[in-house]
Design a protein around this motif. Structure first.
Motif, PDB file in Angstrom:
ATOM      1  N   GLU A  23      34.881   2.903  44.116  1.00 10.01           N
ATOM      2  CA  GLU A  23      34.041   2.015  43.328  1.00 10.01           C
ATOM      3  C   GLU A  23      34.884   1.297  42.279  1.00 10.01           C
ATOM      4  O   GLU A  23      34.724   0.090  42.064  1.00 10.01           O
ATOM      5  CB  GLU A  23      32.901   2.784  42.642  1.00 10.01           C
ATOM      6  N   ALA A  24      35.805   2.001  41.655  1.00  7.57           N
ATOM      7  CA  ALA A  24      36.688   1.382  40.660  1.00  7.57           C
ATOM      8  C   ALA A  24      37.554   0.304  41.311  1.00  7.57           C
ATOM      9  O   ALA A  24      37.743  -0.779  40.740  1.00  7.57           O
ATOM     10  CB  ALA A  24      37.560   2.441  39.989  1.00  7.57           C
ATOM     11  N   GLN A  25      38.059   0.573  42.514  1.00 10.57           N
ATOM     12  CA  GLN A  25      38.871  -0.423  43.226  1.00 10.57           C
ATOM     13  C   GLN A  25      38.044  -1.658  43.560  1.00 10.57           C
ATOM     14  O   GLN A  25      38.509  -2.795  43.394  1.00 10.57           O
ATOM     15  CB  GLN A  25      39.440   0.170  44.512  1.00 10.57           C
ATOM     16  N   LEU A  26      36.818  -1.447  44.043  1.00 15.27           N
ATOM     17  CA  LEU A  26      35.949  -2.576  44.379  1.00 15.27           C
ATOM     18  C   LEU A  26      35.597  -3.405  43.144  1.00 15.27           C
ATOM     19  O   LEU A  26      35.574  -4.642  43.198  1.00 15.27           O
ATOM     20  CB  LEU A  26      34.672  -2.087  45.065  1.00 15.27           C
ATOM     21  N   THR A  27      35.346  -2.742  42.039  1.00 20.22           N
ATOM     22  CA  THR A  27      35.041  -3.447  40.799  1.00 20.22           C
ATOM     23  C   THR A  27      36.229  -4.281  40.353  1.00 20.22           C
ATOM     24  O   THR A  27      36.079  -5.446  39.968  1.00 20.22           O
ATOM     25  CB  THR A  27      34.638  -2.444  39.699  1.00 20.22           C
TER      26      THR A  27
ATOM     27  N   SER B 154      36.606  -7.257  42.647  1.00 20.71           N
ATOM     28  CA  SER B 154      35.549  -8.224  42.377  1.00 20.71           C
ATOM     29  C   SER B 154      35.863  -9.024  41.115  1.00 20.71           C
ATOM     30  O   SER B 154      35.686 -10.251  41.087  1.00 20.71           O
ATOM     31  CB  SER B 154      34.210  -7.501  42.232  1.00 20.71           C
ATOM     32  N   GLN B 155      36.343  -8.350  40.083  1.00 19.95           N
ATOM     33  CA  GLN B 155      36.694  -9.037  38.846  1.00 19.95           C
ATOM     34  C   GLN B 155      37.875  -9.981  39.060  1.00 19.95           C
ATOM     35  O   GLN B 155      37.904 -11.082  38.531  1.00 19.95           O
ATOM     36  CB  GLN B 155      36.997  -8.023  37.741  1.00 19.95           C
ATOM     37  N   ARG B 156      38.843  -9.540  39.856  1.00 23.12           N
ATOM     38  CA  ARG B 156      39.995 -10.384  40.155  1.00 23.12           C
ATOM     39  C   ARG B 156      39.545 -11.640  40.907  1.00 23.12           C
ATOM     40  O   ARG B 156      39.964 -12.758  40.585  1.00 23.12           O
ATOM     41  CB  ARG B 156      41.025  -9.601  40.973  1.00 23.12           C
ATOM     42  N   LEU B 157      38.692 -11.469  41.897  1.00 19.19           N
ATOM     43  CA  LEU B 157      38.181 -12.605  42.662  1.00 19.19           C
ATOM     44  C   LEU B 157      37.406 -13.566  41.762  1.00 19.19           C
ATOM     45  O   LEU B 157      37.578 -14.788  41.845  1.00 19.19           O
ATOM     46  CB  LEU B 157      37.297 -12.119  43.812  1.00 19.19           C
ATOM     47  N   ALA B 158      36.562 -13.020  40.905  1.00 15.61           N
ATOM     48  CA  ALA B 158      35.781 -13.864  40.000  1.00 15.61           C
ATOM     49  C   ALA B 158      36.696 -14.653  39.072  1.00 15.61           C
ATOM     50  O   ALA B 158      36.465 -15.849  38.824  1.00 15.61           O
ATOM     51  CB  ALA B 158      34.806 -13.010  39.188  1.00 15.61           C
ATOM     52  N   THR B 159      37.748 -14.028  38.578  1.00 14.07           N
ATOM     53  CA  THR B 159      38.692 -14.711  37.698  1.00 14.07           C
ATOM     54  C   THR B 159      39.397 -15.854  38.428  1.00 14.07           C
ATOM     55  O   THR B 159      39.529 -16.957  37.903  1.00 14.07           O
ATOM     56  CB  THR B 159      39.736 -13.711  37.147  1.00 14.07           C
TER      57      THR B 159
END
Length: 131
Positions: free
Chosen positions: A58-62, A65-70
């Protein structure tokens, strides 16, 4: 004697059930403690390993996801991701400015309905052809 045996079997199972329900609701901090060296102890250890692995994933996915959003929000190009039914999965702010729609409000909506431009259905048709 039967009370002791029943309690020794039922309590660990109830504890495991409670921890599993916690994990089902996203509480990956749940752990089952057992000092038994039998099958229930092995089950508790397996459960704890599973819980740690889920927490790590879950930490990896989060983080991903944050990297992609950035990356998406830093782009000046408009990016829209669609599913196989042409519904908007994600869109960055640049695409919203370029095409005149709200990317956040449009998630999950069909592309042709989300875009206010007059030729939205023509654009959706071109996307369909490209797929």
């Amino acid at each position: 004697l039967s009370y002791f045996v029943a309690r020794r079997l039922v309590l660990p199972i109830l504890t495991l059930t409670e921890a599993a329900e916690g994990i089902a609701f996203g509480d990956f901090e749940k752990h089952v403690y057992s000092n038994a060296n039998d099958e229930l102890g092995e089950l508790a250890n397996s459960f704890n390993r599973m819980s740690q692995e889920l927490q790590s994933r879950e930490a990896q996915l989060t983080e991903e996801s944050q990297r992609l959003a950035t990356v998406l929000e830093g782009m000046t190009e408009g990016v829209i991701s669609l599913d196989d039914r042409l519904r908007i999965v994600l869109a960055n702010q640049s695409s919203g400015r370029l095409l005149g729609f709200d990317p956040v409000q449009s998630q999950g909506r069909p592309l042709g309905q989300a875009l206010p431009v007059a030729d939205a259905s023509r654009l959706a048709g071109r996307v369909q052809e490209a797929m």
